[in-house]
Design a protein around this motif. Structure first.
Motif, mmCIF file in Angstrom:
data_model
loop_
_atom_site.group_PDB
_atom_site.id
_atom_site.type_symbol
_atom_site.label_atom_id
_atom_site.label_comp_id
_atom_site.label_asym_id
_atom_site.label_seq_id
_atom_site.Cartn_x
_atom_site.Cartn_y
_atom_site.Cartn_z
ATOM 1 N N VAL A 1 0.832 -1.198 0.000
ATOM 2 C CA VAL A 1 0.000 0.000 0.000
ATOM 3 C C VAL A 1 0.867 1.249 0.000
ATOM 4 O O VAL A 1 0.649 2.188 -0.785
ATOM 5 C CB VAL A 1 -0.939 0.012 1.216
ATOM 6 N N LEU A 2 1.852 1.296 0.864
ATOM 7 C CA LEU A 2 2.703 2.477 0.952
ATOM 8 C C LEU A 2 3.483 2.704 -0.342
ATOM 9 O O LEU A 2 3.680 3.844 -0.769
ATOM 10 C CB LEU A 2 3.662 2.337 2.131
ATOM 11 N N ALA A 3 3.914 1.622 -0.989
ATOM 12 C CA ALA A 3 4.685 1.749 -2.224
ATOM 13 C C ALA A 3 3.818 2.104 -3.424
ATOM 14 O O ALA A 3 4.265 2.826 -4.328
ATOM 15 C CB ALA A 3 5.440 0.446 -2.488
ATOM 16 N N TRP A 4 2.577 1.629 -3.461
ATOM 17 C CA TRP A 4 1.747 1.739 -4.658
ATOM 18 C C TRP A 4 0.776 2.908 -4.644
ATOM 19 O O TRP A 4 0.287 3.319 -5.694
ATOM 20 C CB TRP A 4 0.935 0.457 -4.851
ATOM 21 N N ASP B 1 -3.052 7.654 -7.391
ATOM 22 C CA ASP B 1 -3.758 8.874 -6.990
ATOM 23 C C ASP B 1 -4.631 9.452 -8.097
ATOM 24 O O ASP B 1 -5.806 9.772 -7.878
ATOM 25 C CB ASP B 1 -2.757 9.936 -6.524
ATOM 26 N N ALA B 2 -4.053 9.641 -9.279
ATOM 27 C CA ALA B 2 -4.800 10.283 -10.366
ATOM 28 C C ALA B 2 -6.024 9.459 -10.742
ATOM 29 O O ALA B 2 -7.109 10.003 -10.977
ATOM 30 C CB ALA B 2 -3.893 10.493 -11.575
ATOM 31 N N MET B 3 -5.866 8.144 -10.815
ATOM 32 C CA MET B 3 -6.991 7.272 -11.140
ATOM 33 C C MET B 3 -8.091 7.380 -10.097
ATOM 34 O O MET B 3 -9.283 7.473 -10.424
ATOM 35 C CB MET B 3 -6.514 5.825 -11.261
ATOM 36 N N LEU B 4 -7.713 7.386 -8.826
ATOM 37 C CA LEU B 4 -8.711 7.458 -7.764
ATOM 38 C C LEU B 4 -9.519 8.749 -7.861
ATOM 39 O O LEU B 4 -10.754 8.741 -7.730
ATOM 40 C CB LEU B 4 -8.024 7.345 -6.402
ATOM 41 N N PRO C 1 6.729 8.845 -1.910
ATOM 42 C CA PRO C 1 6.469 9.985 -2.798
ATOM 43 C C PRO C 1 6.472 9.553 -4.254
ATOM 44 O O PRO C 1 6.956 8.466 -4.592
ATOM 45 C CB PRO C 1 7.639 10.924 -2.488
ATOM 46 N N PRO C 2 5.947 10.403 -5.144
ATOM 47 C CA PRO C 2 5.985 10.066 -6.574
ATOM 48 C C PRO C 2 7.416 10.016 -7.093
ATOM 49 O O PRO C 2 8.309 10.681 -6.560
ATOM 50 C CB PRO C 2 5.177 11.194 -7.222
ATOM 51 N N ALA C 3 7.613 9.223 -8.136
ATOM 52 C CA ALA C 3 8.932 9.127 -8.759
ATOM 53 C C ALA C 3 9.217 10.387 -9.564
ATOM 54 O O ALA C 3 8.296 11.112 -9.953
ATOM 55 C CB ALA C 3 8.979 7.902 -9.670
ATOM 56 N N PRO C 4 10.482 10.667 -9.835
ATOM 57 C CA PRO C 4 10.806 11.810 -10.698
ATOM 58 C C PRO C 4 10.152 11.671 -12.068
ATOM 59 O O PRO C 4 9.912 10.555 -12.539
ATOM 60 C CB PRO C 4 12.338 11.741 -10.802
ATOM 61 N N ASP C 5 9.859 12.791 -12.683
ATOM 62 C CA ASP C 5 9.258 12.769 -14.020
ATOM 63 C C ASP C 5 10.106 11.927 -14.970
ATOM 64 O O ASP C 5 11.344 11.998 -14.959
ATOM 65 C CB ASP C 5 9.132 14.189 -14.572
ATOM 66 N N GLY C 6 9.415 11.139 -15.766
ATOM 67 C CA GLY C 6 10.106 10.321 -16.752
ATOM 68 C C GLY C 6 10.497 8.951 -16.262
ATOM 69 O O GLY C 6 10.984 8.126 -17.035
#
Length: 376
Positions: free
Chosen positions: A89-92, A97-100, A200-205
């Motif tokens: 859960v913490l990793a995914w 977020d955007a889908m939810l 946190p989210p990964a860096p762009d790309g």
């Protein structure tokens, strides 16, 4: 030339990955993680799902994992409540977020048109800062005064759904989801309940979580198409993760010509492998985890999986539905069962009745079109 896998080959692969071809000797937490979680909007259903998959499954172990916060109930894949390993859960969560948010807006877009999601999230977090668990309704009512408006104010349901299912990563707290316990859904932020922040989210790309989801999905559901992966997760953009992994995956085609991906060493049993009778709970991901569910259910019965029917697999395919009441498992066949099939369904149904009643009953009743009911 790409190998074509027929429906039976895909069926047996699915059963093997889903621990339905042979009950596994896995710790409960490892099984939950292997399966990528279990759909759990009906709180007691994961217990049946694991009973059908594990040898000597003790429901108290799963309850203990929930109370100890090693597994957690939360909104994730497809905006539905799942029971997942806390580490997953913490990793995914951030990758979902955007889908939810989009899925909540798909239902409440008009009501939430005037609501700033950043402001709503901040209001929700302020209410929850006291560390007290709240129901969705309580949380929504606590923030609703910020959005007054004659005839145009968002409903408490809309505000609550956006807060609980999308804007704030939440855990549904025990006793909800504990074996044979009853309780309404009460929430705390995941970071509070688990004592760790969501990744946190990964860096762009870059999309390491997307690649991890592809690998984990294929381990539990493959071989599968990118459309199947999206049907399971609800997340768009994963074809790029599949493309990034393509060199390490093996590729097949199904009888419709769809490209299927898989992990190189994953089980793909001989299609002639016998498949035992298995009773599946409502909304089991063995059915819902695919866009093309033909590998496990006939098109005529596809709607059962989204209607919440509990189903019985006979020779690996949906052949009946089942219910339980008065400590009796009742089976309603969807086709005529042979005498041997009825006997196997009866034996497995007796075992299930004993599990659900904690040994008080082994009663099973099997209906049939012209032969009357069989009771044991």
């Amino acid at each position: 030339m790409t190998t074509v896998l027929d429906t039976r080959a895909l069926n047996r692969a699915t059963l093997a990955r889903q621990l339905l071809l042979e009950r596994a000797r896995l710790p409960v937490l490892d099984a939950v993680a292997h399966l990528g979680g279990l759909q759990a909007q009906e709180p007691q259903e994961p217990f049946t799902g694991l009973w059908s998959r594990l040898r000597s499954f003790d429901p108290g172990v799963l309850s203990e994992l929930l109370v100890e916060r090693r597994v957690v109930r939360t909104h994730l894949m497809r905006r539905t409540v799942h029971l997942l390993a806390s580490d997953d859960v913490l990793a995914w969560r951030t990758r979902h977020d955007a889908m939810l948010r989009q899925r909540v807006l798909g239902v409440y877009r008009a009501e939430l048109a005037g609501v700033d999601p950043v402001e709503l999230a901040a209001a929700g977090r302020a209410v929850l800062a006291d560390g007290e668990p709240r129901s969705m309704g309580e949380l929504a009512r606590a923030v609703a005064a910020r959005w007054p408006g004659p005839g145009a104010a968002p409903s408490a349901r809309a505000l609550g759904e956006m807060l609980v299912a999308a804007l704030i990563p939440m855990a549904q707290l025990p006793p909800r989801g504990v074996w044979r316990a009853r309780g309404g859904a009460r929430y705390l932020p995941l970071s509070v309940w688990l004592g760790r922040a969501v990744d946190p989210p990964a860096p762009d790309g870059d999309d390491p979580v997307g690649r991890a989801l592809v690998r984990r999905y294929l381990a539990a559901f493959g071989p599968a198409a990118t459309a199947d992966l999206r049907a399971w997760s609800g997340v768009a953009g994963l074809p790029a993760a599949v493309a990034a992994l393509r060199e390490e995956l093996v590729v097949f085609r199904d009888e419709r010509g769809r490209e299927l991906f898989d992990l190189p060493g994953a089980p793909r049993p001989d299609p002639a492998t016998p498949a035992p009778v298995r009773f599946l709970p409502a909304f089991d991901n063995a059915l819902l985890g695919y866009q093309d569910r033909g590998r496990i259910v006939d098109d005529a019965h596809r709607g059962l999986s989204v209607a919440g029917a509990r189903v019985v697999l006979v020779d690996g395919r949906v052949a009946a539905t089942w219910t339980v009441g008065e400590e009796t498992v009742r089976v309603a066949p969807l086709r005529r069962l042979s005498a041997d099939e009825r006997e196997e369904v009866a034996r497995e149904g007796e075992a299930l009745a004993g599990f659900l009643s904690e040994g008080a009953s082994q009663r099973v009743r099997i209906g049939s079109g012209t032969d009357g009911d069989t009771a044991r």
